[in-house]
Scaffold this motif. Structure first.
Motif, PDB file in Angstrom:
ATOM      1  N   CYS A 107       0.722  -2.739  -6.361  1.00  0.00           N
ATOM      2  CA  CYS A 107       0.406  -1.564  -5.553  1.00  0.00           C
ATOM      3  C   CYS A 107      -1.104  -1.380  -5.435  1.00  0.00           C
ATOM      4  CB  CYS A 107       1.015  -0.312  -6.170  1.00  0.00           C
ATOM      5  SG  CYS A 107       2.792  -0.420  -6.471  1.00  0.00           S
ATOM      6  N   ALA A 108      -1.561  -1.063  -4.245  1.00  0.00           N
ATOM      7  CA  ALA A 108      -2.978  -0.778  -4.048  1.00  0.00           C
ATOM      8  C   ALA A 108      -3.325   0.644  -4.459  1.00  0.00           C
ATOM      9  CB  ALA A 108      -3.358  -1.004  -2.583  1.00  0.00           C
ATOM     10  N   ASP A 109      -2.332   1.533  -4.446  1.00  0.00           N
ATOM     11  CA  ASP A 109      -2.544   2.959  -4.690  1.00  0.00           C
ATOM     12  C   ASP A 109      -2.357   3.284  -6.174  1.00  0.00           C
ATOM     13  OD1 ASP A 109      -2.635   5.696  -4.733  1.00  0.00           O
ATOM     14  OD2 ASP A 109      -1.205   5.987  -3.101  1.00  0.00           O
ATOM     15  N   PRO A 110      -3.325   3.947  -6.814  1.00  0.00           N
ATOM     16  CA  PRO A 110      -3.198   4.284  -8.242  1.00  0.00           C
ATOM     17  C   PRO A 110      -2.044   5.222  -8.570  1.00  0.00           C
ATOM     18  CG  PRO A 110      -5.478   4.486  -7.520  1.00  0.00           C
ATOM     19  CD  PRO A 110      -4.653   4.295  -6.287  1.00  0.00           C
ATOM     20  N   VAL A 111      -1.537   5.987  -7.596  1.00  0.00           N
ATOM     21  CA  VAL A 111      -0.441   6.926  -7.873  1.00  0.00           C
ATOM     22  C   VAL A 111       0.864   6.449  -7.248  1.00  0.00           C
ATOM     23  CG1 VAL A 111      -1.979   8.905  -8.111  1.00  0.00           C
ATOM     24  CG2 VAL A 111      -1.035   8.358  -5.862  1.00  0.00           C
ATOM     25  N   ARG A 161       0.843  -1.199   0.000  1.00  0.00           N
ATOM     26  CA  ARG A 161       0.000   0.000   0.000  1.00  0.00           C
ATOM     27  C   ARG A 161       0.876   1.247   0.000  1.00  0.00           C
ATOM     28  NH1 ARG A 161      -5.421  -0.700   1.126  1.00  0.00           N
ATOM     29  NH2 ARG A 161      -6.001  -2.888   1.400  1.00  0.00           N
ATOM     30  N   CYS A 162       2.035   1.132  -0.615  1.00  0.00           N
ATOM     31  CA  CYS A 162       2.961   2.256  -0.740  1.00  0.00           C
ATOM     32  C   CYS A 162       3.463   2.250  -2.173  1.00  0.00           C
ATOM     33  CB  CYS A 162       4.104   2.132   0.267  1.00  0.00           C
ATOM     34  SG  CYS A 162       4.951   0.532   0.222  1.00  0.00           S
ATOM     35  N   GLY A 163       4.578   2.919  -2.432  1.00  0.00           N
ATOM     36  CA  GLY A 163       5.077   2.983  -3.794  1.00  0.00           C
ATOM     37  C   GLY A 163       6.585   2.907  -3.849  1.00  0.00           C
ATOM     38  N   LEU A 164       7.183   3.836  -4.593  1.00  0.00           N
ATOM     39  CA  LEU A 164       8.630   3.860  -4.779  1.00  0.00           C
ATOM     40  C   LEU A 164       9.337   4.134  -3.450  1.00  0.00           C
ATOM     41  CD1 LEU A 164       8.843   5.904  -8.114  1.00  0.00           C
ATOM     42  CD2 LEU A 164       8.767   3.420  -7.808  1.00  0.00           C
ATOM     43  N   GLN A 199      -3.126  -8.710 -19.827  1.00  0.00           N
ATOM     44  CA  GLN A 199      -3.846  -9.777 -19.135  1.00  0.00           C
ATOM     45  C   GLN A 199      -4.536  -9.313 -17.861  1.00  0.00           C
ATOM     46  OE1 GLN A 199      -0.225 -12.534 -19.522  1.00  0.00           O
ATOM     47  NE2 GLN A 199      -1.924 -13.975 -19.543  1.00  0.00           N
ATOM     48  N   THR A 200      -4.000  -8.275 -17.224  1.00  0.00           N
ATOM     49  CA  THR A 200      -4.562  -7.854 -15.937  1.00  0.00           C
ATOM     50  C   THR A 200      -5.218  -6.482 -15.977  1.00  0.00           C
ATOM     51  OG1 THR A 200      -2.496  -6.814 -15.191  1.00  0.00           O
ATOM     52  CG2 THR A 200      -2.770  -9.184 -14.760  1.00  0.00           C
ATOM     53  N   GLY A 201      -4.873  -5.662 -16.979  1.00  0.00           N
ATOM     54  CA  GLY A 201      -5.433  -4.320 -17.060  1.00  0.00           C
ATOM     55  C   GLY A 201      -4.699  -3.292 -16.226  1.00  0.00           C
ATOM     56  N   ASP A 202      -3.700  -3.711 -15.451  1.00  0.00           N
ATOM     57  CA  ASP A 202      -2.935  -2.771 -14.634  1.00  0.00           C
ATOM     58  C   ASP A 202      -1.940  -1.994 -15.487  1.00  0.00           C
ATOM     59  OD1 ASP A 202      -4.157  -3.338 -12.255  1.00  0.00           O
ATOM     60  OD2 ASP A 202      -2.569  -4.634 -11.484  1.00  0.00           O
ATOM     61  N   ARG A 203      -1.599  -0.800 -15.025  1.00  0.00           N
ATOM     62  CA  ARG A 203      -0.480  -0.075 -15.612  1.00  0.00           C
ATOM     63  C   ARG A 203       0.819  -0.690 -15.092  1.00  0.00           C
ATOM     64  NH1 ARG A 203      -1.326   5.675 -13.595  1.00  0.00           N
ATOM     65  NH2 ARG A 203      -2.428   4.576 -11.938  1.00  0.00           N
ATOM     66  N   VAL A 204       1.844  -0.699 -15.931  1.00  0.00           N
ATOM     67  CA  VAL A 204       3.119  -1.314 -15.571  1.00  0.00           C
ATOM     68  C   VAL A 204       4.208  -0.244 -15.563  1.00  0.00           C
ATOM     69  CG1 VAL A 204       4.783  -3.136 -16.074  1.00  0.00           C
ATOM     70  CG2 VAL A 204       2.379  -3.433 -16.714  1.00  0.00           C
ATOM     71  N   TYR A 205       4.898  -0.137 -14.441  1.00  0.00           N
ATOM     72  CA  TYR A 205       6.019   0.785 -14.307  1.00  0.00           C
ATOM     73  C   TYR A 205       7.269  -0.025 -13.966  1.00  0.00           C
ATOM     74  CZ  TYR A 205       2.537   4.527 -13.965  1.00  0.00           C
ATOM     75  OH  TYR A 205       1.507   5.392 -14.212  1.00  0.00           O
ATOM     76  N   SER A 206       8.425   0.503 -14.321  1.00  0.00           N
ATOM     77  CA  SER A 206       9.674  -0.150 -13.938  1.00  0.00           C
ATOM     78  C   SER A 206      10.544   0.835 -13.173  1.00  0.00           C
ATOM     79  CB  SER A 206      10.429  -0.662 -15.169  1.00  0.00           C
ATOM     80  OG  SER A 206      10.845   0.411 -15.991  1.00  0.00           O
ATOM     81  N   VAL A 255       0.234  -1.170 -11.104  1.00  0.00           N
ATOM     82  CA  VAL A 255      -0.551  -0.108 -10.474  1.00  0.00           C
ATOM     83  C   VAL A 255      -1.949  -0.091 -11.082  1.00  0.00           C
ATOM     84  CG1 VAL A 255      -0.676   2.381 -10.044  1.00  0.00           C
ATOM     85  CG2 VAL A 255       1.550   1.232 -10.109  1.00  0.00           C
ATOM     86  N   PRO A 256      -3.002   0.012 -10.263  1.00  0.00           N
ATOM     87  CA  PRO A 256      -4.363   0.021 -10.817  1.00  0.00           C
ATOM     88  C   PRO A 256      -4.676   1.326 -11.527  1.00  0.00           C
ATOM     89  CG  PRO A 256      -4.450   0.486  -8.479  1.00  0.00           C
ATOM     90  CD  PRO A 256      -3.007   0.153  -8.796  1.00  0.00           C
ATOM     91  N   GLU A 257      -5.623   1.264 -12.428  1.00  0.00           N
ATOM     92  CA  GLU A 257      -6.108   2.477 -13.073  1.00  0.00           C
ATOM     93  C   GLU A 257      -6.845   3.333 -12.040  1.00  0.00           C
ATOM     94  OE1 GLU A 257      -5.886   3.983 -15.819  1.00  0.00           O
ATOM     95  OE2 GLU A 257      -4.898   2.526 -17.104  1.00  0.00           O
ATOM     96  N   PRO A 258      -6.638   4.646 -12.059  1.00  0.00           N
ATOM     97  CA  PRO A 258      -7.411   5.499 -11.143  1.00  0.00           C
ATOM     98  C   PRO A 258      -8.886   5.457 -11.505  1.00  0.00           C
ATOM     99  CG  PRO A 258      -6.167   6.829 -12.710  1.00  0.00           C
ATOM    100  CD  PRO A 258      -5.717   5.413 -12.904  1.00  0.00           C
ATOM    101  N   SER A 259      -9.718   5.556 -10.506  1.00  0.00           N
ATOM    102  CA  SER A 259     -11.159   5.525 -10.760  1.00  0.00           C
ATOM    103  C   SER A 259     -11.864   6.485  -9.821  1.00  0.00           C
ATOM    104  CB  SER A 259     -11.711   4.106 -10.564  1.00  0.00           C
ATOM    105  OG  SER A 259     -11.526   3.681  -9.227  1.00  0.00           O
ATOM    106  N   GLU A 260     -12.988   6.990 -10.273  1.00  0.00           N
ATOM    107  CA  GLU A 260     -13.809   7.880  -9.450  1.00  0.00           C
ATOM    108  C   GLU A 260     -14.761   7.020  -8.627  1.00  0.00           C
ATOM    109  OE1 GLU A 260     -13.355  11.081  -9.262  1.00  0.00           O
ATOM    110  OE2 GLU A 260     -11.808  11.124 -10.819  1.00  0.00           O
ATOM    111  N   ARG A 261     -14.238   6.412  -7.584  1.00  0.00           N
ATOM    112  CA  ARG A 261     -15.023   5.444  -6.830  1.00  0.00           C
ATOM    113  C   ARG A 261     -15.845   6.081  -5.719  1.00  0.00           C
ATOM    114  NH1 ARG A 261     -13.566   0.196  -7.271  1.00  0.00           N
ATOM    115  NH2 ARG A 261     -13.900  -0.233  -5.061  1.00  0.00           N
ATOM    116  N   GLY A 262     -15.424   7.230  -5.231  1.00  0.00           N
ATOM    117  CA  GLY A 262     -16.161   7.865  -4.157  1.00  0.00           C
ATOM    118  C   GLY A 262     -15.749   7.342  -2.794  1.00  0.00           C
ATOM    119  N   ARG A 263     -16.072   8.119  -1.769  1.00  0.00           N
ATOM    120  CA  ARG A 263     -15.639   7.792  -0.418  1.00  0.00           C
ATOM    121  C   ARG A 263     -16.214   6.464   0.071  1.00  0.00           C
ATOM    122  NH1 ARG A 263     -16.710  12.288   4.039  1.00  0.00           N
ATOM    123  NH2 ARG A 263     -15.404  13.417   2.528  1.00  0.00           N
ATOM    124  N   PHE A 264     -17.496   6.209  -0.214  1.00  0.00           N
ATOM    125  CA  PHE A 264     -18.126   4.992   0.293  1.00  0.00           C
ATOM    126  C   PHE A 264     -17.489   3.748  -0.322  1.00  0.00           C
ATOM    127  CE2 PHE A 264     -21.293   1.605  -0.124  1.00  0.00           C
ATOM    128  CZ  PHE A 264     -21.598   1.398   1.219  1.00  0.00           C
TER     129      PHE A 264
END
Length: 397
Positions: free
Chosen positions: A41-45, A11-14, A58-65, A73-82
């Motif tokens: 990563c759980a966090d889109p950024v 749940r962190c990044g670099l 195959q997974t739809g995730d963004r890939v960074y090296s 990394v997951p795609e960002p989404s407008e999921r809302g607080r709930f």
């Protein structure tokens, strides 16, 4: 074992925060010993600043090296607080992503870094079916929070429930960051190894005392975000009192600015007291302040969160040759030899007297303490010292 693959779920990044540094150094140690390690990563950024290689088909995730590692990394989404809160307490979306990556890559081990709990529970049967080891990298046992957003208040409760109720039932092994957590999980009969914060190439980092004034002073430093964890007011008061006739100490603070001092302490001309609050700075600037200091000060409440964690700043400072001043909370500070590699005070009421003692020391004696701290760090925070137990923990079933 080039075919042995590990998925580190974080749940962190670099490596720009304590959490990011922890998992990155662990992955480097595994990589140097022949393992393939990817981060989920759980966090889109989470991987902003790394090289972007588009999407994984195959997974739809963004890939960074970044330095030889892939960050999914997951795609960002407008999921809302709930929906974000629902994801925190169910881990439904994260679990689906883990399973997609397992189908695509065929990992041998999942390492969960400080999972709140729901993913640990969801993966227990799946890992058994897939013959995948489920390992916990545990570095926190949070104190309850009475303030903040509902998710911030829920997190300590969820983590506490996971540690006390789920880990023994779900995990195949634990990497414990502190002696306290190591002892806790060993008493529960779990396969557990102790690995503190790791410092790569620590022997190349060197603290060089910086002379801010024309007369000699003791340079103190604090870096971090104190929140409700670290105690700074006793340090402010001690420095103010000891500098009342002449500046004998300089205290540099990275992480909070003068507004923080006004709220938790008092208004004043802080520079005249020898106190300099630099506000939020880059990691490089914070490290520089540490390198210029004689001692890093870390004061905490004698509570479980302090015993369970292991401050990255302690590892960074000692590795560079900056000694520690800590209060005794029955935590990682007990690994220090008091008076030889740093100073450990029994209570906060002893802080001023201890600093008075330090002010009267010869510079050669202070240099000896700093060098002893650096030598201790070469052993305590060296990745090579923990390779054998880590590799044994990661062995295939």
């Amino acid at each position: 074992m080039p075919d042995h693959k590990i998925l580190y779920i974080i749940r962190c990044g670099l490596p720009e925060s304590a959490a990011g540094i922890r998992v990155f150094q662990m992955a480097r140690l595994l990589q140097k010993n022949g393992y393939i390690v990817d981060f989920l990563c759980a966090d889109p950024v989470a991987a902003e600043g790394a090289a972007n290689h588009g999407h994984d088909q195959q997974t739809g995730d963004r890939v960074y090296s970044y330095q030889g590692f892939r960050y999914f990394v997951p795609e960002p989404s407008e999921r809302g607080r709930f929906r974000n809160l629902a994801e925190l307490v169910t881990a439904e979306r994260l679990c689906r992503r883990v399973k997609k990556h397992q189908c695509a890559e065929g990992y041998d081990v999942f390492v969960l870094y400080n999972d709140p709990g729901p993913l640990t529970w969801r993966l227990r049967k799946y890992c058994s079916q897939q013959c995948v080891q489920l390992i916990g990298d545990i570095t926190e046992w949070y104190a309850p929070r009475s303030r903040g957003k509902i998710g911030e208040r829920l997190m300590p409760l969820m983590v506490g429930h996971r540690i006390q109720r789920l880990d023994k039932r779900c995990l195949d092994g634990v990497i414990a960051v502190s002696p306290f957590l190591y002892d806790y999980y060993r008493r529960k009969g779990m396969k557990t190894i102790f690995i503190p914060p790791l410092m790569q190439d620590s022997s190349q980092q060197t603290a060089v005392k910086y002379h801010y004034y024309t007369h000699p002073v003791i340079n103190l430093v604090y870096t971090g975000s104190p929140g409700e964890k670290d105690l700074l007011v006793p340090l402010f008061e001690a420095v103010e009192h000891l500098n009342r006739k002449k500046l004998r100490f300089r205290l540099d603070i990275a992480g909070v600015g003068e507004e923080y001092l006004k709220v938790v302490w008092k208004h004043g001309s802080y520079s005249e007291l020898g106190i300099f609050a630099h506000g939020r700075v880059s990691r490089e600037e914070a490290l520089l302040l540490g390198y210029r200091a004689d001692f890093c000060v870390l004061l905490r409440k004698a509570k479980r969160y302090a015993r369970a964690g292991f401050s990255t700043k302690m590892a960074e400072c000692m590795s560079s040759g900056t000694a520690m001043i800590c209060n005794d909370v029955s935590g990682p500070e007990q690994l220090l030899v008091n008076g030889r590699e740093g100073f450990v005070i029994a209570g906060l009421e002893e802080l001023e007297a201890m600093l008075e003692k330090v002010a009267g020391m010869e510079q050669n004696r202070i240099r000896e303490i700093k060098e002893a701290a650096r030598e201790k760090a070469k052993v305590l925070f060296s990745p090579a010292a923990y390779a054998a137990p880590l590799l044994k923990l990661m062995e295939k079933r």
